[in-house]
Design a protein around this motif. Structure first.
Motif, PDB file in Angstrom:
ATOM      1  N   ALA A  65       0.844  -1.194   0.000  1.00  0.00           N
ATOM      2  CA  ALA A  65       0.000   0.000   0.000  1.00  0.00           C
ATOM      3  C   ALA A  65       0.879   1.242   0.000  1.00  0.00           C
ATOM      4  CB  ALA A  65      -0.922   0.008   1.213  1.00  0.00           C
ATOM      5  N   ARG A  66       0.303   2.326  -0.513  1.00  0.00           N
ATOM      6  CA  ARG A  66       0.994   3.613  -0.540  1.00  0.00           C
ATOM      7  C   ARG A  66       0.448   4.483   0.586  1.00  0.00           C
ATOM      8  NH1 ARG A  66       1.697   7.455  -5.921  1.00  0.00           N
ATOM      9  NH2 ARG A  66       2.472   9.333  -4.882  1.00  0.00           N
ATOM     10  N   VAL A  67       1.331   4.916   1.477  1.00  0.00           N
ATOM     11  CA  VAL A  67       0.901   5.696   2.641  1.00  0.00           C
ATOM     12  C   VAL A  67       1.737   6.971   2.730  1.00  0.00           C
ATOM     13  CG1 VAL A  67       0.262   3.577   3.863  1.00  0.00           C
ATOM     14  CG2 VAL A  67       2.511   4.589   4.254  1.00  0.00           C
ATOM     15  N   ALA A  68       1.160   7.989   3.369  1.00  0.00           N
ATOM     16  CA  ALA A  68       1.879   9.250   3.576  1.00  0.00           C
ATOM     17  C   ALA A  68       2.528   9.293   4.949  1.00  0.00           C
ATOM     18  CB  ALA A  68       0.925  10.430   3.400  1.00  0.00           C
ATOM     19  N   GLY A  69       1.869   8.732   5.950  1.00  0.00           N
ATOM     20  CA  GLY A  69       2.436   8.724   7.286  1.00  0.00           C
ATOM     21  C   GLY A  69       2.270  10.069   7.982  1.00  0.00           C
ATOM     22  N   GLU A  70       2.773  10.127   9.221  1.00  0.00           N
ATOM     23  CA  GLU A  70       2.704  11.328  10.042  1.00  0.00           C
ATOM     24  C   GLU A  70       4.093  11.665  10.570  1.00  0.00           C
ATOM     25  OE1 GLU A  70       0.081  13.278  11.335  1.00  0.00           O
ATOM     26  OE2 GLU A  70      -1.421  12.338  10.049  1.00  0.00           O
ATOM     27  N   VAL A  71       4.398  12.948  10.636  1.00  0.00           N
ATOM     28  CA  VAL A  71       5.663  13.376  11.238  1.00  0.00           C
ATOM     29  C   VAL A  71       5.556  13.156  12.743  1.00  0.00           C
ATOM     30  CG1 VAL A  71       7.206  15.306  11.682  1.00  0.00           C
ATOM     31  CG2 VAL A  71       6.163  15.042   9.427  1.00  0.00           C
ATOM     32  N   ILE A  72       6.430  12.322  13.280  1.00  0.00           N
ATOM     33  CA  ILE A  72       6.380  12.010  14.708  1.00  0.00           C
ATOM     34  C   ILE A  72       7.516  12.678  15.477  1.00  0.00           C
ATOM     35  CG2 ILE A  72       5.145   9.833  14.411  1.00  0.00           C
ATOM     36  CD1 ILE A  72       7.808   8.371  14.506  1.00  0.00           C
ATOM     37  N   TRP A  73       8.478  13.227  14.749  1.00  0.00           N
ATOM     38  CA  TRP A  73       9.562  13.973  15.407  1.00  0.00           C
ATOM     39  C   TRP A  73      10.254  14.829  14.368  1.00  0.00           C
ATOM     40  CZ3 TRP A  73      14.809  13.959  14.298  1.00  0.00           C
ATOM     41  CH2 TRP A  73      15.628  14.654  15.189  1.00  0.00           C
ATOM     42  N   ALA A  74      10.671  16.018  14.765  1.00  0.00           N
ATOM     43  CA  ALA A  74      11.430  16.892  13.869  1.00  0.00           C
ATOM     44  C   ALA A  74      12.326  17.795  14.699  1.00  0.00           C
ATOM     45  CB  ALA A  74      10.501  17.724  12.989  1.00  0.00           C
ATOM     46  N   ALA A  75      13.540  18.008  14.223  1.00  0.00           N
ATOM     47  CA  ALA A  75      14.466  18.928  14.865  1.00  0.00           C
ATOM     48  C   ALA A  75      14.262  20.320  14.275  1.00  0.00           C
ATOM     49  CB  ALA A  75      15.904  18.455  14.650  1.00  0.00           C
ATOM     50  N   ASN A  76      14.923  21.315  14.856  1.00  0.00           N
ATOM     51  CA  ASN A  76      14.927  22.639  14.252  1.00  0.00           C
ATOM     52  C   ASN A  76      15.648  22.579  12.907  1.00  0.00           C
ATOM     53  OD1 ASN A  76      13.607  23.883  16.407  1.00  0.00           O
ATOM     54  ND2 ASN A  76      15.530  24.182  17.522  1.00  0.00           N
ATOM     55  N   SER A 108      16.220  17.432  10.033  1.00  0.00           N
ATOM     56  CA  SER A 108      16.155  16.030  10.445  1.00  0.00           C
ATOM     57  C   SER A 108      14.752  15.772  10.987  1.00  0.00           C
ATOM     58  CB  SER A 108      17.207  15.725  11.510  1.00  0.00           C
ATOM     59  OG  SER A 108      18.517  15.905  10.989  1.00  0.00           O
ATOM     60  N   LEU A 109      14.137  14.697  10.525  1.00  0.00           N
ATOM     61  CA  LEU A 109      12.780  14.403  10.961  1.00  0.00           C
ATOM     62  C   LEU A 109      12.502  12.912  10.873  1.00  0.00           C
ATOM     63  CD1 LEU A 109      10.102  15.227   8.267  1.00  0.00           C
ATOM     64  CD2 LEU A 109      12.522  15.100   7.741  1.00  0.00           C
ATOM     65  N   ALA A 110      11.478  12.477  11.584  1.00  0.00           N
ATOM     66  CA  ALA A 110      11.032  11.084  11.543  1.00  0.00           C
ATOM     67  C   ALA A 110       9.572  11.057  11.118  1.00  0.00           C
ATOM     68  CB  ALA A 110      11.203  10.429  12.910  1.00  0.00           C
ATOM     69  N   ILE A 111       9.244  10.133  10.217  1.00  0.00           N
ATOM     70  CA  ILE A 111       7.877   9.989   9.716  1.00  0.00           C
ATOM     71  C   ILE A 111       7.381   8.600  10.079  1.00  0.00           C
ATOM     72  CG2 ILE A 111       6.399   9.998   7.673  1.00  0.00           C
ATOM     73  CD1 ILE A 111       8.386  11.852   6.330  1.00  0.00           C
ATOM     74  N   GLY A 112       6.312   8.542  10.869  1.00  0.00           N
ATOM     75  CA  GLY A 112       5.693   7.271  11.207  1.00  0.00           C
ATOM     76  C   GLY A 112       4.884   6.754  10.030  1.00  0.00           C
ATOM     77  N   LEU A 113       5.038   5.481   9.702  1.00  0.00           N
ATOM     78  CA  LEU A 113       4.417   4.920   8.504  1.00  0.00           C
ATOM     79  C   LEU A 113       3.186   4.087   8.823  1.00  0.00           C
ATOM     80  CD1 LEU A 113       7.721   3.881   6.703  1.00  0.00           C
ATOM     81  CD2 LEU A 113       6.385   5.965   6.366  1.00  0.00           C
ATOM     82  N   PHE A 165       9.788   4.052  19.618  1.00  0.00           N
ATOM     83  CA  PHE A 165       8.610   3.845  18.772  1.00  0.00           C
ATOM     84  C   PHE A 165       8.438   2.354  18.439  1.00  0.00           C
ATOM     85  CE2 PHE A 165      10.116   8.179  17.626  1.00  0.00           C
ATOM     86  CZ  PHE A 165       9.044   8.900  18.110  1.00  0.00           C
ATOM     87  N   ARG A 166       8.563   1.512  19.447  1.00  0.00           N
ATOM     88  CA  ARG A 166       8.470   0.067  19.217  1.00  0.00           C
ATOM     89  C   ARG A 166       7.080  -0.303  18.701  1.00  0.00           C
ATOM     90  NH1 ARG A 166      11.764   0.152  24.076  1.00  0.00           N
ATOM     91  NH2 ARG A 166      13.865  -0.559  23.514  1.00  0.00           N
ATOM     92  N   GLY A 167       7.061  -1.202  17.732  1.00  0.00           N
ATOM     93  CA  GLY A 167       5.811  -1.601  17.115  1.00  0.00           C
ATOM     94  C   GLY A 167       5.349  -0.681  16.008  1.00  0.00           C
ATOM     95  N   LEU A 168       6.091   0.396  15.766  1.00  0.00           N
ATOM     96  CA  LEU A 168       5.742   1.355  14.713  1.00  0.00           C
ATOM     97  C   LEU A 168       6.846   1.366  13.659  1.00  0.00           C
ATOM     98  CD1 LEU A 168       3.900   3.730  13.704  1.00  0.00           C
ATOM     99  CD2 LEU A 168       5.475   5.248  14.934  1.00  0.00           C
ATOM    100  N   ALA A 169       6.486   1.155  12.409  1.00  0.00           N
ATOM    101  CA  ALA A 169       7.445   1.299  11.315  1.00  0.00           C
ATOM    102  C   ALA A 169       7.591   2.781  11.006  1.00  0.00           C
ATOM    103  CB  ALA A 169       6.967   0.537  10.085  1.00  0.00           C
ATOM    104  N   TYR A 170       8.811   3.249  10.975  1.00  0.00           N
ATOM    105  CA  TYR A 170       9.035   4.668  10.698  1.00  0.00           C
ATOM    106  C   TYR A 170      10.380   4.864  10.017  1.00  0.00           C
ATOM    107  CZ  TYR A 170      12.126   5.146  14.848  1.00  0.00           C
ATOM    108  OH  TYR A 170      13.139   5.033  15.765  1.00  0.00           O
ATOM    109  N   ILE A 171      10.552   6.033   9.424  1.00  0.00           N
ATOM    110  CA  ILE A 171      11.772   6.365   8.707  1.00  0.00           C
ATOM    111  C   ILE A 171      12.315   7.676   9.243  1.00  0.00           C
ATOM    112  CG2 ILE A 171      10.516   7.526   6.824  1.00  0.00           C
ATOM    113  CD1 ILE A 171      12.707   6.516   4.919  1.00  0.00           C
TER     114      ILE A 171
END
Length: 420
Positions: A65-76, A108-113, A165-171
């Motif tokens: 599937a194609r997903v956009a995800g959510e930003v779960i962390w971002a630095a300045n 720098s940022l993390a996106i939850g998938l 973020f255990r149990g969550l696939a993220y990048i």
């Protein structure tokens, strides 16, 4: 006459004034140096991120599937100042020196998938366009229950303050350059692959033990070495690497195959050559190329002991090759080695593509109507079945008498030493 003299006087005064200004400008530059200009690019005061919604649900993905995800962390965001100087005009003293200051941004940022555990990320898009992950610094977390916190997040947030973020696939992207996106975070979307093998023991992924590997045609399609085509001086294009993994298409596909089918044991590797006639006694089986002239590196195409200039050139259909070319010997050897390294048995599957673009001059061997363009290889025949001796001769000529002992792998290509 009076008007003409008045206009001439006016033009003369204008020219004199211009000449005086120009002379003054030259004198000024000779004394004080070249004229200097400064250009300053736009600078950001605030920043917008892709999207981070409080309480947004976490997606579950099955299959692909194609997903956009959510930003779960971002630095300045990080600002880098780039200064360049350009000179224009004749001579160092009389020219114009332009100093350009540009502000470059990265983040720098993390996106939850989605809910883990996933197999891999396939294709990636940024603002709807293909995005090459291999060109950027990123880390993918598959969503396992034992994954550790990301090092970059830990370095910024402090020791012990970075969630895993255990149990969550993220990048996680580290210092993602934003210049190509108008100094903003693009709208990412990711192709997620998550099989059913753990949820369903009887799923196809678990039962699959053998596959046929295609496409079978394409000059470098099975290679594990990236091959580039020279389009012009200093301009190249990848021949067999069109993915976001930074490897060849075959290597990326093989990894995906192993991940999707963990019990895979054997592969039938399809390799296509080209038939030239429906009459067995006249049909030649040749390795083919898509074009007679092509410069590639780090190696050139070679198959069946033939170089590109000696190979069959595939016919054109609407200005483009009707088929992909025969895979080069070297890339087939690389594919076999890669499959064996994964513990997979390999069967070489020779395949015939009939490169007959029209029916002209090729009557039906049975005496009926002419065959259409690009006929089925199953129509190859010996013609009149009553002529037993002639039929036997056609069959013998078509199959030849080559034996496995006549072939050997010599370096990066296959050598043949046997009868024609």
């Amino acid at each position: 006459a009076q008007l003409a003299l008045t206009a001439a006087a006016s033009i003369g005064r204008s020219l004199a004034s211009t000449a005086a200004s120009y002379a003054a400008g030259i004198a000024d530059r000779l004394i004080f140096g070249p004229k200097k200009r400064k250009r300053v690019g736009p600078r950001l005061e605030s920043f917008e991120i892709q999207g981070s919604t409080e309480g947004a649900p976490i997606l579950r993905v099955y299959g692909r599937a194609r997903v956009a995800g959510e930003v779960i962390w971002a630095a300045n965001f990080k600002e880098t100042v780039s200064t360049t100087t350009e000179r224009a005009g004749k001579g160092a003293r009389l020219g114009t020196k332009t100093k350009t200051t540009e502000y470059l941004y990265s983040i720098s940022l993390a996106i939850g998938l989605c809910e883990g555990v996933i197999d891999r990320i396939g294709r990636v898009w940024a603002d709807g366009k293909p995005f090459d992950l291999s060109a950027h610094d990123f880390r993918l977390y598959l969503g396992t229950e034992d994954q550790l916190p990301d090092a970059a997040i830990g370095a910024i947030e402090g020791a012990g303050k970075a969630p895993a973020f255990r149990g969550l696939a993220y990048i996680v992207f580290e210092d993602l350059p934003l210049k190509d996106f108008g100094n903003r975070i693009p709208q990412f979307s990711f192709e997620i692959e998550k099989p059913l093998r753990e949820a369903d023991p009887e799923a196809l992924e678990n039962a699959l033990s053998a596959v046929v590997m295609i496409p079978g045609s394409g000059e470098f399609v099975y290679g594990t070495t990236r091959v580039f085509r020279e389009l012009a001086e200093g301009v190249t294009r990848a021949e067999n690497a069109h993915n976001s993994d930074g490897v060849t298409d075959f290597a990326a596909s093989l990894d995906a195959l192993i991940a999707a089918a963990p019990n895979l044991k054997s592969v039938s590797l399809v390799v296509s050559w080209f038939g030239t006639d429906l009459r067995a006694g006249h049909c030649l089986i040749k390795p083919g190329v898509e074009t007679a002239t092509k410069t590639t590196f780090p190696y050139e195409w070679r198959a069946g002991g033939l170089a590109r200039e000696d190979a069959h050139v595939v016919s054109l259909n609407e200005g483009r090759p009707a088929y992909g070319g025969t895979p080069a010997d070297r890339c087939i050897l690389e594919a076999i080695a890669a499959l064996r390294a994964k513990g997979i048995e390999v069967m070489l599957h020779p395949f015939i593509l009939m490169d007959i673009p029209s029916a002209n001059g090729l009557p039906d061997p049975y005496g009926g109507a002419a065959q259409g363009a690009y006929p089925w290889r199953g129509r190859i025949t010996v013609g009149d079945a009553d002529k037993t001796a002639a039929a036997a001769a056609d069959i013998a000529q078509f199959f030849g008498s080559a034996a496995p002992a006549h072939f050997s792998a010599a370096g990066d290509h296959v050598a043949y030493a046997g009868p024609a």
